[in-house]
Design a protein around this motif. Structure first.
Motif, mmCIF file in Angstrom:
data_model
loop_
_atom_site.group_PDB
_atom_site.id
_atom_site.type_symbol
_atom_site.label_atom_id
_atom_site.label_comp_id
_atom_site.label_asym_id
_atom_site.label_seq_id
_atom_site.Cartn_x
_atom_site.Cartn_y
_atom_site.Cartn_z
ATOM 1 N N SER A 24 28.777 17.753 47.309
ATOM 2 C CA SER A 24 27.006 17.559 48.592
ATOM 3 C C SER A 24 27.397 17.168 49.651
ATOM 4 C CB SER A 24 25.886 16.955 48.315
ATOM 5 O OG SER A 24 25.147 16.797 49.097
ATOM 6 N N ASP A 25 28.800 16.701 49.698
ATOM 7 C CA ASP A 25 29.050 15.496 51.442
ATOM 8 C C ASP A 25 30.249 16.872 51.659
ATOM 9 O OD1 ASP A 25 30.028 13.947 53.416
ATOM 10 O OD2 ASP A 25 31.679 14.064 52.514
ATOM 11 N N ALA A 33 24.807 10.875 50.688
ATOM 12 C CA ALA A 33 25.735 11.215 49.246
ATOM 13 C C ALA A 33 27.313 11.071 49.571
ATOM 14 C CB ALA A 33 25.627 13.043 49.978
ATOM 15 N N LYS A 34 28.084 11.095 50.911
ATOM 16 C CA LYS A 34 29.273 10.920 50.262
ATOM 17 C C LYS A 34 29.371 8.434 50.410
ATOM 18 C CE LYS A 34 32.948 9.529 53.404
ATOM 19 N NZ LYS A 34 33.927 9.422 54.816
ATOM 20 N N GLU A 92 37.897 15.169 52.708
ATOM 21 C CA GLU A 92 36.755 14.440 51.790
ATOM 22 C C GLU A 92 37.439 16.033 50.118
ATOM 23 O OE1 GLU A 92 35.298 11.602 51.168
ATOM 24 O OE2 GLU A 92 35.879 10.772 53.096
ATOM 25 N N LEU A 93 37.618 16.761 51.145
ATOM 26 C CA LEU A 93 37.816 18.111 50.264
ATOM 27 C C LEU A 93 39.067 17.553 49.157
ATOM 28 C CD1 LEU A 93 37.167 21.228 49.464
ATOM 29 C CD2 LEU A 93 38.602 21.617 50.726
ATOM 30 N N VAL A 94 40.196 17.194 49.524
ATOM 31 C CA VAL A 94 41.535 16.644 48.817
ATOM 32 C C VAL A 94 40.478 14.859 47.749
ATOM 33 C CG1 VAL A 94 43.267 15.306 48.496
ATOM 34 C CG2 VAL A 94 43.060 17.082 50.684
ATOM 35 N N THR A 191 26.460 25.086 42.246
ATOM 36 C CA THR A 191 28.772 25.029 41.582
ATOM 37 C C THR A 191 29.175 23.863 41.542
ATOM 38 O OG1 THR A 191 27.905 26.508 43.712
ATOM 39 C CG2 THR A 191 30.298 25.588 43.359
ATOM 40 N N PRO A 192 29.025 22.520 42.176
ATOM 41 C CA PRO A 192 29.695 21.575 41.027
ATOM 42 C C PRO A 192 29.885 21.613 39.224
ATOM 43 C CG PRO A 192 28.332 20.458 42.206
ATOM 44 C CD PRO A 192 28.351 22.142 42.784
#
Length: 280
Positions: A24-25, A33-34, A92-94, A191-192
């Motif tokens: 979400s983040d 959310a993070k 954060e994507l990693v 999606t997640p």
């Protein structure tokens, strides 16, 4: 053994939940959310650290680890590395993808070990993994269905407003801005869930020791669904595309979801609704 099973289940479910908040983040900067995702990930890390500490205590004097413990340690290292990356580098994507891989490894480890017994004696350990996989997939398709309905409503309302044709039914509808926001949230939820479902599905295939199942039409089409909605999020987040164009893309993506459902009964070798029992 029951206590350990509950311990393992808690780690898996909390780990998956943390990834949902992280996504979400990633999809759209969301500080709350993070924070929740990071907090859950720290709690998972604490649970794993406690288990590793207990294992080390059991291994005093004999430094020989089983495959289960080795993979568990590997998962712990991945979580530790991701927390360091999140704390000092803020990529954060990693962090999300490292932990998505870590969850798949952990699920494969838990559900392939015969000593990790489920709570119900008649329940095959592979069935529990498959149950979680199916539950996540159903949840993702439910979220996508909601986004499909909202996109249809968006296009209907947009056309009526453009034609300046006001009807009584339009009074019951939210604004275009709210509909678009709700659609986006639905896709962000779906999606997640689908990512997690596919990760656990791959773990189940590896446990079944049949890699050829990865080439099943349902698996391939599920990846297409993921790509379609991933591109939706990319258009919304990176290309700043919105309005009717994005709504039409969402409708097209849902067509792939429908094809996925049809393929599960017609062409899939193991995804079908006529199975008399899971794991049989």
């Amino acid at each position: 053994m029951v206590t350990r099973s509950i311990w393992y289940d808690a780690i898996i479910y909390l780990y998956a939940l943390s990834l949902l908040f992280y996504f979400s983040d990633v999809a759209r900067a969301n500080r709350s959310a993070k924070q929740i995702g990071t907090g859950l990930l720290y709690f998972v890390w604490v649970l794993q650290t406690a288990y590793l500490g207990y294992s080390l205590y059991e291994h005093l004097g004999r430094w020989v680890f089983s495959m289960f413990e080795t993979l568990f340690l590997f998962s712990w290292v991945l979580i530790t590395a991701s927390l360091v990356i999140s704390r000092f580098y803020r990529i954060e994507l990693v962090v999300f993808f490292v932990n998505l891989f870590g969850l798949a490894v952990l699920a494969l480890n838990f559900f392939s070990d015969s000593h990790v017994s489920p709570l119900i004696d008649q329940w095959n350990i592979n069935d529990e993994l498959l149950f979680i996989h199916v539950s996540l997939a159903v949840g993702s398709y439910a979220a996508y269905t909601v986004s499909f309905v909202l996109s249809g409503m968006y296009l209907f309302l947009h056309r009526k407003l453009k034609q300046k044709s006001w009807t009584a039914s339009m009074k019951k509808m939210p604004s275009l801005e709210k509909i678009e926001r709700y659609t986006y949230v639905s896709v962000v939820i779906g999606t997640p869930l689908l990512m997690l479902a596919l990760s656990l599905g791959v773990a189940w295939v590896l446990i079944e020791n049949n890699v050829f199942l990865l080439w099943d039409t349902k698996v391939i089409n599920s990846l297409l669904v993921l790509c379609a909605y991933g591109f939706y999020l990319f258009q919304h987040h990176s290309l700043s595309i919105s309005g009717p164009k994005l709504a039409k893309w969402n409708l097209a993506a849902f067509v792939i979801v429908l094809l996925n459902f049809i393929l599960s009964n017609v062409f899939s070798g193991f995804h079908n609704w006529e199975m008399t029992g899971v794991g049989q």
